[in-house]
Design an enzyme around this catalytic site. Structure first.
Site, PDB file in Angstrom:
ATOM      1  N   LYS A  98     -11.479 -12.315  -4.687  1.00  0.00           N
ATOM      2  CA  LYS A  98     -10.668 -11.092  -4.684  1.00  0.00           C
ATOM      3  C   LYS A  98     -11.216 -10.053  -5.663  1.00  0.00           C
ATOM      4  CE  LYS A  98      -6.963  -8.692  -3.754  1.00  0.00           C
ATOM      5  NZ  LYS A  98      -6.780  -8.084  -2.438  1.00  0.00           N
ATOM      6  N   LYS A 121      -1.549 -11.185   6.243  1.00  0.00           N
ATOM      7  CA  LYS A 121      -0.187 -10.878   6.707  1.00  0.00           C
ATOM      8  C   LYS A 121       0.190 -11.821   7.846  1.00  0.00           C
ATOM      9  CE  LYS A 121      -0.916  -6.049   5.633  1.00  0.00           C
ATOM     10  NZ  LYS A 121      -0.798  -6.306   4.208  1.00  0.00           N
ATOM     11  N   GLY A 139       0.774  -1.236   0.000  1.00  0.00           N
ATOM     12  CA  GLY A 139       0.000   0.000   0.000  1.00  0.00           C
ATOM     13  C   GLY A 139       0.805   1.287   0.000  1.00  0.00           C
ATOM     14  N   ASN A 140       0.890   1.891   1.175  1.00  0.00           N
ATOM     15  CA  ASN A 140       1.467   3.222   1.318  1.00  0.00           C
ATOM     16  C   ASN A 140       2.905   3.382   0.883  1.00  0.00           C
ATOM     17  OD1 ASN A 140      -0.595   4.795   2.181  1.00  0.00           O
ATOM     18  ND2 ASN A 140       0.486   5.507   3.991  1.00  0.00           N
ATOM     19  N   LYS A 146      -0.132 -10.998  -2.039  1.00  0.00           N
ATOM     20  CA  LYS A 146       1.300 -10.670  -2.039  1.00  0.00           C
ATOM     21  C   LYS A 146       1.987 -11.057  -0.727  1.00  0.00           C
ATOM     22  CE  LYS A 146       2.251  -6.696   0.520  1.00  0.00           C
ATOM     23  NZ  LYS A 146       0.998  -6.371   1.087  1.00  0.00           N
TER      24      LYS A 146
HETATM   25  P1  ADP Z   1      -1.406  -3.538   2.310  1.00  0.00           P
HETATM   26  O1  ADP Z   1      -1.766  -2.771   1.077  1.00  0.00           O
HETATM   27  O2  ADP Z   1      -0.174  -3.037   2.959  1.00  0.00           O
HETATM   28  O3  ADP Z   1      -1.445  -5.023   2.109  1.00  0.00           O
HETATM   29  P2  ADP Z   1      -3.942  -3.781   3.747  1.00  0.00           P
HETATM   30  O4  ADP Z   1      -4.943  -2.683   3.642  1.00  0.00           O
HETATM   31  O5  ADP Z   1      -4.209  -5.032   3.013  1.00  0.00           O
HETATM   32  O6  ADP Z   1      -2.541  -3.136   3.382  1.00  0.00           O
HETATM   33  O7  ADP Z   1      -3.744  -4.148   5.307  1.00  0.00           O
HETATM   34  C1  ADP Z   1      -3.456  -3.151   6.266  1.00  0.00           C
HETATM   35  C2  ADP Z   1      -4.744  -2.734   6.999  1.00  0.00           C
HETATM   36  O8  ADP Z   1      -5.193  -3.790   7.844  1.00  0.00           O
HETATM   37  C3  ADP Z   1      -4.597  -1.576   7.932  1.00  0.00           C
HETATM   38  O9  ADP Z   1      -4.673  -0.342   7.267  1.00  0.00           O
HETATM   39  C4  ADP Z   1      -5.768  -1.798   8.923  1.00  0.00           C
HETATM   40  O10 ADP Z   1      -6.843  -0.957   8.583  1.00  0.00           O
HETATM   41  C5  ADP Z   1      -6.191  -3.240   8.689  1.00  0.00           C
HETATM   42  N1  ADP Z   1      -6.335  -4.082   9.881  1.00  0.00           N
HETATM   43  C6  ADP Z   1      -7.312  -5.009  10.044  1.00  0.00           C
HETATM   44  N2  ADP Z   1      -7.186  -5.649  11.210  1.00  0.00           N
HETATM   45  C7  ADP Z   1      -6.112  -5.107  11.846  1.00  0.00           C
HETATM   46  C8  ADP Z   1      -5.483  -5.367  13.100  1.00  0.00           C
HETATM   47  N3  ADP Z   1      -5.935  -6.303  13.942  1.00  0.00           N
HETATM   48  N4  ADP Z   1      -4.391  -4.639  13.428  1.00  0.00           N
HETATM   49  C9  ADP Z   1      -3.913  -3.695  12.584  1.00  0.00           C
HETATM   50  N5  ADP Z   1      -4.475  -3.401  11.382  1.00  0.00           N
HETATM   51  C10 ADP Z   1      -5.561  -4.104  10.991  1.00  0.00           C
HETATM   52 MG    MG Z   2      -3.227  -6.173   1.416  1.00  0.00          MG
END
Ligand code: ADP
Ligand code: MG
Length: 318
Positions: free
Chosen positions: A128, A280, A10-11, A218
């Site tokens: 997805k 993750k 993401g960021n 990913k």
């Molecule tokens: P990326 O693009 O890095 O894969 P994602 O949006 O898929 O990012 O995952 C990150 C997001 O997961 C965070 O922005 C948050 O909103 C969300 N999230 C859901 N559950 C949790 C948790 N238990 N702790 C932290 N973040 C969480």
């Molecule tokens: Mg993601």
């Protein structure tokens, strides 16, 4: 030298709500590479992987708008294109940061294919969402003409295509990169591999491979890569400083130093949302069970401190 796989998400790649220009992508990457060079400077072998959701979305839209003149490319080819553009971006921005840190390493992007199985239940149940939102009428047409599976999103008032997200089974370029690291070349090269989890391919009877209309998570792809390369640390970089329990609710608590057992317990209790933090955590569990030493979840600002054991969610095998 211990090896670290950093998976950028993401960021780290694209600012939410940004304009989507290439200049903006470069500026964003310039902020990311200083953290990466700090890891290299502390003596670690560094391997990079990255997500590609927004980039695939942009290519899908370009294809859609241009298909009267230029035939659209299938999803696997778009995956390869995003590995090319993000790899090129890292090749452009990381070397100057490495030079400033007095490190002599070059960046090597590797178009990566990840084998999946057509027997994976994901092919019977696509989950997805990809691409844009379509109005009802258009969604019906796409379903009929192209056999797409679409899902209604009430909040956005539109239909979105769903594609299968099968489990990564084997990273085809893994043996080549493993050879490179075994030869000690991790001191001279930073490989960028398995972007977007790798291009999903299936094996044919004759031993060749064909791309499939699917996307690989990913984070799970990065976990497979880290295991195949025998790296000690898997660091997933996202837009939050770690994993939290009671996330976004009363009693929210960010996890710092923790163990595999504790992470598994929280995961089984449903603390990590499917589709975001869930994959993750699953990637980390697979990595630690598969021989990894340390699993990190962090944001880019804290990445080098997380690798140094001072920030982020840090999970040990025991
Ligand atoms: P990326 O693009 O890095 O894969 P994602 O949006 O898929 O990012 O995952 C990150 C997001 O997961 C965070 O922005 C948050 O909103 C969300 N999230 C859901 N559950 C949790 C948790 N238990 N702790 C932290 N973040 C969480
Ligand atoms: Mg993601």
């Amino acid at each position: 030298m211990s090896g670290v796989l950093v998976a950028l998400g993401g960021n780290a790649l694209q600012r939410a709500g940004g304009s989507g220009t290439w200049a903006e992508a470069r500026a964003q990457m310039r902020g990311t590479v200083s953290a990466l060079s700090e890891i290299a400077a502390s003596g670690h072998e560094l391997v990079l992987s990255h997500g590609n959701g927004p980039q695939v979305g942009a290519l899908l839209r370009q294809n859609e708008l241009g298909q009267r003149e230029v035939p659209a490319r299938p999803l696997d080819v778009l995956g390869a294109e995003t590995q090319g553009q993000i790899g090129y971006l890292i090749q452009t921005e990381l070397p100057p940061a490495l030079r400033r840190a007095k490190i002599e390493r070059s960046v090597l992007s590797i178009i990566s294919r990840t084998e999946v199985s057509l027997r994976d239940p994901a092919f019977r149940r696509p989950t997805k969402p990809v691409g844009r939102y379509y109005p009802e009428e258009e969604a019906r047409l796409l379903r009929k003409r192209l056999g797409w599976v679409l899902q209604f999103d009430g909040a956005r008032g539109g239909w979105r295509r769903l594609v299968p997200s099968p489990k990564p089974v084997r990273w085809l370029e893994g043996p080549a990169v493993r050879e490179l690291l075994r030869a000690g070349l991790g001191e001279r090269w930073v490989p960028v591999v398995a972007g977007g989890g790798g291009i999903p391919v299936v094996r044919r009877k004759d031993g060749g491979y064909d791309g499939v209309e699917a996307v690989i998570d990913k984070d799970l792809g990065a976990s497979l890569v880290a295991r195949e390369l025998g790296l000690s640390t898997l660091a997933i970089v996202t837009d939050v400083p770690g994993a939290a329990v009671h996330f976004g609710r009363k009693g929210e608590r960010w996890l710092g130093e923790t163990t595999l057992d504790e992470l598994v317990r929280f995961h089984e209790a449903g603390e990590f949302s499917a589709g975001s933090m869930g994959p993750k955590v699953e990637a980390g569990i697979e990595f630690l069970r598969g021989g990894g030493t340390r699993f990190l979840i962090t944001d880019i600002a804290s990445l080098s401190r997380a690798v140094a054991g001072e920030a982020g969610t840090r999970v040990r095998r025991s």
